[in-house]
Design an enzyme around this catalytic site. Structure first.
Site, PDB file in Angstrom:
ATOM      1  N   ASP A 104      -4.417  -1.982 -23.510  1.00 44.85           N
ATOM      2  CA  ASP A 104      -3.960  -2.456 -21.945  1.00 44.85           C
ATOM      3  C   ASP A 104      -5.006  -3.597 -21.619  1.00 44.85           C
ATOM      4  O   ASP A 104      -6.124  -3.841 -22.076  1.00 44.85           O
ATOM      5  CB  ASP A 104      -4.105  -1.273 -20.926  1.00 44.85           C
ATOM      6  CG  ASP A 104      -5.443  -0.264 -21.341  1.00 44.85           C
ATOM      7  OD1 ASP A 104      -6.213  -0.649 -22.082  1.00 44.85           O
ATOM      8  OD2 ASP A 104      -5.329   1.004 -20.889  1.00 44.85           O
TER       9      ASP A 104
ATOM     10  N   ASN B  66      -6.298  11.178 -14.239  1.00 44.11           N
ATOM     11  CA  ASN B  66      -5.171  11.924 -13.753  1.00 44.11           C
ATOM     12  C   ASN B  66      -4.060  11.844 -14.766  1.00 44.11           C
ATOM     13  O   ASN B  66      -2.673  11.953 -14.522  1.00 44.11           O
ATOM     14  CB  ASN B  66      -4.461  10.669 -12.651  1.00 44.11           C
ATOM     15  CG  ASN B  66      -4.328   9.496 -13.307  1.00 44.11           C
ATOM     16  OD1 ASN B  66      -4.267   8.894 -14.314  1.00 44.11           O
ATOM     17  ND2 ASN B  66      -4.080   8.366 -12.451  1.00 44.11           N
TER      18      ASN B  66
ATOM     19  N   HIS C 205      -3.380   9.682 -17.088  1.00 46.99           N
ATOM     20  CA  HIS C 205      -2.864   8.320 -17.736  1.00 46.99           C
ATOM     21  C   HIS C 205      -3.213   8.149 -19.043  1.00 46.99           C
ATOM     22  O   HIS C 205      -4.255   8.696 -19.559  1.00 46.99           O
ATOM     23  CB  HIS C 205      -2.868   7.352 -16.897  1.00 46.99           C
ATOM     24  CG  HIS C 205      -4.476   6.568 -16.673  1.00 46.99           C
ATOM     25  ND1 HIS C 205      -4.712   6.131 -15.529  1.00 46.99           N
ATOM     26  CD2 HIS C 205      -5.300   6.596 -17.770  1.00 46.99           C
ATOM     27  CE1 HIS C 205      -5.946   5.771 -15.960  1.00 46.99           C
ATOM     28  NE2 HIS C 205      -6.202   6.052 -17.232  1.00 46.99           N
TER      29      HIS C 205
ATOM     30  N   GLU D 228       0.543   5.466 -15.634  1.00 51.97           N
ATOM     31  CA  GLU D 228       0.070   6.025 -14.522  1.00 51.97           C
ATOM     32  C   GLU D 228       1.025   7.349 -14.394  1.00 51.97           C
ATOM     33  O   GLU D 228       2.244   7.285 -14.637  1.00 51.97           O
ATOM     34  CB  GLU D 228      -0.177   5.496 -13.439  1.00 51.97           C
ATOM     35  CG  GLU D 228      -1.108   4.422 -13.247  1.00 51.97           C
ATOM     36  CD  GLU D 228      -2.614   4.854 -13.271  1.00 51.97           C
ATOM     37  OE1 GLU D 228      -2.724   5.933 -13.528  1.00 51.97           O
ATOM     38  OE2 GLU D 228      -3.352   4.235 -12.426  1.00 51.97           O
TER      39      GLU D 228
END
Ligand code: GLP
Length: 249
Positions: free
Chosen positions: A67, A127, A129, A134
């Site tokens: 990413d 979270n 991810h 996400e």
């Protein structure tokens, strides 16, 4: 799923480096998927040490990073600083997902043409991810631009000298791309990751916790330090939920 628990971050990183080194020794032209972020820094440091001692040869290795923040080269710089500039990898063999949607298909085709990712290194977001997929990302998702959640923006503020400059968007490989990797190494360290580790590894498989899909991958090794594994260890005393192949060191 193999879960390996090491006593601290350094030991966890050493084990991860051994796995990567072994994979390169077995296949010198390895296709290696790479992550950015604080978790992998020590792993990259150990790989650099091995390479500088002549124990590891990156000359035929190809890498695909997971990413990048849109409009920046932050992860490009991170990789240069922590790994690429210090090992004998060829620059033309290092790839990042493109920001231009018109180039996404070519990028995904390139991964296929190289024979697919042999070994994918993954960190874990607070979270849940993986890469920048996400919560709520489809398990069928492919390389694309995503909007980052508020949680991720505040968690990652530490990487920016001026947190107000964090881009709200990133380009990321999709979950389907990650699941196509032949082998996956998921790393998590520190007590702040313990809750999400427990949810991702033993909770239900749900798009609300993207990393939970890894439970369905045929060849995943999870490398944790004791703090990140804290809630798993407690659970394991109560019930033998851990797969028999689990190694606890
Ligand atoms: C970041 C990155 C991921 C990384 C994960 C964990 O936001 N997009 O590629 O693996 O979240 O980051 P860290 O290692 O800093 O906790």
């Amino acid at each position: 799923m193999n879960i390996i628990i090491k006593k601290n971050y350094r030991e966890m990183s050493k084990k991860a480096a051994e796995e990567v080194a072994q994979a390169i020794q077995n296949k010198p032209n390895l296709i290696l998927g790479l992550a950015s972020g604080s978790t992998v820094i020590e792993l990259y440091k150990i790989l650099v040490e091995k390479s500088q001692k002549g124990e590891l040869d990156f000359s035929q290795v190809t890498t695909f990073n997971l990413d990048e923040y849109v409009g920046t080269q932050i992860y490009h710089s991170f990789m240069r600083e922590h790994l690429f500039s210090k090992i004998n990898i060829k620059k033309e063999n290092t790839f990042f997902p493109p920001e231009d949607p018109a180039k996404t298909e070519i990028f995904e085709q390139l991964i296929q043409d190289k024979g697919g990712i042999d070994l994918q290194i993954l960190g874990l977001g607070l979270n849940g991810h993986i890469a920048f997929n996400e919560p709520g990302s489809s398990f069928e998702s492919r390389t694309r631009i995503v909007n980052l959640t508020q949680t991720t923006l505040s968690d990652n503020a530490k990487f920016f000298s001026d947190p107000s400059h964090i881009p709200g968007q990133a380009v990321t490989l999709g979950i389907a791309d990650i699941m196509e990797a032949k082998k996956i190494l998921l790393l998590a360290s520190g007590k702040e990751k313990s809750q999400i580790v427990s949810k991702a590894l033993k909770g239900p498989v749900t798009e609300e916790i993207p990393a939970s899909i890894l439970q369905k991958h045929p060849d995943v090794t999870v490398l944790l330090d004791q703090e990140a594994a804290k809630l798993l260890e407690k659970e394991s005393e109560l019930s033998a939920w851990i797969d028999p192949s689990t190694i606890i060191n």
